[in-house]
Design a protein around this motif. Structure first.
Motif, PDB file in Angstrom:
ATOM      1  N   LEU A  91       0.834  -1.195   0.000  1.00 22.40           N
ATOM      2  CA  LEU A  91       0.000   0.000   0.000  1.00 22.40           C
ATOM      3  C   LEU A  91       0.877   1.256   0.000  1.00 22.40           C
ATOM      4  CD1 LEU A  91      -2.788   1.332   0.153  1.00 22.40           C
ATOM      5  CD2 LEU A  91      -2.655   1.101   2.652  1.00 22.40           C
ATOM      6  N   ALA A  92       1.972   1.228   0.745  1.00 22.55           N
ATOM      7  CA  ALA A  92       2.900   2.365   0.757  1.00 22.55           C
ATOM      8  C   ALA A  92       3.490   2.594  -0.628  1.00 22.55           C
ATOM      9  CB  ALA A  92       4.008   2.122   1.782  1.00 22.55           C
ATOM     10  N   ALA A  93       3.866   1.523  -1.314  1.00 24.46           N
ATOM     11  CA  ALA A  93       4.435   1.655  -2.662  1.00 24.46           C
ATOM     12  C   ALA A  93       3.403   2.221  -3.628  1.00 24.46           C
ATOM     13  CB  ALA A  93       4.938   0.306  -3.153  1.00 24.46           C
ATOM     14  N   TRP A  94       2.171   1.734  -3.540  1.00 21.83           N
ATOM     15  CA  TRP A  94       1.107   2.208  -4.429  1.00 21.83           C
ATOM     16  C   TRP A  94       0.839   3.688  -4.197  1.00 21.83           C
ATOM     17  CZ3 TRP A  94      -3.778   4.070  -3.127  1.00 21.83           C
ATOM     18  CH2 TRP A  94      -4.635   4.297  -4.213  1.00 21.83           C
ATOM     19  N   TRP A 106      12.889   5.501  -3.297  1.00 15.92           N
ATOM     20  CA  TRP A 106      13.548   5.001  -2.087  1.00 15.92           C
ATOM     21  C   TRP A 106      13.013   3.618  -1.724  1.00 15.92           C
ATOM     22  CZ3 TRP A 106      11.825   3.607   2.792  1.00 15.92           C
ATOM     23  CH2 TRP A 106      12.832   3.381   3.735  1.00 15.92           C
ATOM     24  N   LEU A 107      11.692   3.443  -1.787  1.00 19.44           N
ATOM     25  CA  LEU A 107      11.104   2.140  -1.473  1.00 19.44           C
ATOM     26  C   LEU A 107      11.594   1.064  -2.430  1.00 19.44           C
ATOM     27  CD1 LEU A 107       7.368   2.908  -0.609  1.00 19.44           C
ATOM     28  CD2 LEU A 107       9.046   1.827   0.877  1.00 19.44           C
ATOM     29  N   PRO A 115      12.659  -5.695  -3.250  1.00 19.05           N
ATOM     30  CA  PRO A 115      12.337  -6.941  -3.951  1.00 19.05           C
ATOM     31  C   PRO A 115      10.879  -7.372  -3.768  1.00 19.05           C
ATOM     32  CG  PRO A 115      14.413  -7.158  -2.772  1.00 19.05           C
ATOM     33  CD  PRO A 115      13.806  -5.845  -2.352  1.00 19.05           C
ATOM     34  N   LEU A 116      10.340  -7.177  -2.586  1.00 19.33           N
ATOM     35  CA  LEU A 116       8.943  -7.530  -2.316  1.00 19.33           C
ATOM     36  C   LEU A 116       8.004  -6.729  -3.210  1.00 19.33           C
ATOM     37  CD1 LEU A 116       6.842  -8.894  -0.311  1.00 19.33           C
ATOM     38  CD2 LEU A 116       6.997  -6.761   0.967  1.00 19.33           C
ATOM     39  N   ILE A 117       8.253  -5.438  -3.303  1.00 22.05           N
ATOM     40  CA  ILE A 117       7.412  -4.560  -4.118  1.00 22.05           C
ATOM     41  C   ILE A 117       7.553  -4.904  -5.597  1.00 22.05           C
ATOM     42  CG2 ILE A 117       7.094  -2.167  -4.856  1.00 22.05           C
ATOM     43  CD1 ILE A 117       8.007  -1.387  -1.970  1.00 22.05           C
ATOM     44  N   ARG A 118       8.783  -5.081  -6.066  1.00 26.38           N
ATOM     45  CA  ARG A 118       8.988  -5.399  -7.483  1.00 26.38           C
ATOM     46  C   ARG A 118       8.351  -6.729  -7.857  1.00 26.38           C
ATOM     47  NH1 ARG A 118      13.762  -2.931  -6.261  1.00 26.38           N
ATOM     48  NH2 ARG A 118      14.825  -4.879  -5.811  1.00 26.38           N
ATOM     49  N   ASP A 119       8.500  -7.743  -6.996  1.00 27.09           N
ATOM     50  CA  ASP A 119       7.882  -9.046  -7.281  1.00 27.09           C
ATOM     51  C   ASP A 119       6.368  -8.915  -7.410  1.00 27.09           C
ATOM     52  OD1 ASP A 119      10.237 -10.460  -7.358  1.00 27.09           O
ATOM     53  OD2 ASP A 119      10.126 -11.115  -5.261  1.00 27.09           O
ATOM     54  N   GLN A 124       2.859 -10.211  -9.457  1.00 21.49           N
ATOM     55  CA  GLN A 124       1.931 -10.447  -8.356  1.00 21.49           C
ATOM     56  C   GLN A 124       2.354 -11.684  -7.562  1.00 21.49           C
ATOM     57  OE1 GLN A 124      -2.110 -10.366  -9.801  1.00 21.49           O
ATOM     58  NE2 GLN A 124      -2.149  -8.144  -9.651  1.00 21.49           N
ATOM     59  N   ALA A 125       3.664 -11.760  -7.316  1.00 22.21           N
ATOM     60  CA  ALA A 125       4.244 -12.899  -6.615  1.00 22.21           C
ATOM     61  C   ALA A 125       4.429 -12.561  -5.141  1.00 22.21           C
ATOM     62  CB  ALA A 125       5.584 -13.267  -7.234  1.00 22.21           C
TER      63      ALA A 125
END
Length: 175
Positions: A91-94, A106-107, A115-119, A124-125
């Motif tokens: 949600l922070a990335a969005w 920065w995120l 890596p979590l956000i990019r995946d 949608q992994a």
């Protein structure tokens, strides 16, 4: 109805022949010439456009505030066992992508959250450990509610909701 794109201080009025911008046939009605591929790149880069309008400064402030609060809750979730980390970081990335490009960069560059956000954004992994931890926390939360003798209707609704979440999580690709 033309869409207004504000990119790098330049205002572009774009006429779309389709609601889906990524597949739309686009023509510029005013301003510098912009090719269809350029528009698709802007849409892919999550240009700050919401339903064809610019995000106002008040909207940007709201998104920025939501991003900071969400990341704070996500960080708290690292040490607090019943507070989830992953949904708050996503949600922070969005919200950062709409309110603060610097915070979004920065995120994405962060060694833990990037890596979590990019995946999630690319495939949608969800990491396997996150899937199992989420399932365990939901099961233990439901067990605590059962132990405290919560009304049966609440147990049923919560159980169905948790079960749906677990199915959703495990149906996502593993990061």
């Amino acid at each position: 109805m033309p869409l207004r794109l504000n990119v790098a201080g330049k205002c572009w009025l774009v006429q779309a022949s389709s609601v889906n911008l990524a597949a739309a046939s686009l023509s510029v009605s005013r301003g510098p010439t912009m090719a269809t591929g350029d528009i698709r790149a802007l849409v892919a880069a999550r240009s700050p456009v919401v339903h064809g309008t610019e995000i106002t400064n008040m909207g940007k402030t709201g998104y920025r505030l939501l991003a900071y609060i969400s990341l704070s809750l996500g960080v708290a979730g690292i040490v607090l066992p019943l507070l989830p980390t992953t949904p708050f970081v996503l949600l922070a990335a969005w919200s950062a992508s709409r309110g603060s490009p610097a915070f979004e960069r920065w995120l994405h560059g962060h060694h833990r959250f990037g890596p979590l956000i990019r995946d999630w954004q690319e495939r949608q992994a969800v990491p396997l450990l996150a899937k199992w931890l989420a399932a365990a926390v939901m099961a233990s939360s439901w067990a605590v509610m059962w132990w405290w003798q919560v009304p049966p209707a609440v147990l049923v609704v919560t159980g169905v909701f948790f079960f749906g979440l677990v199915i959703f999580l495990f149906s996502r690709p593993t990061a």
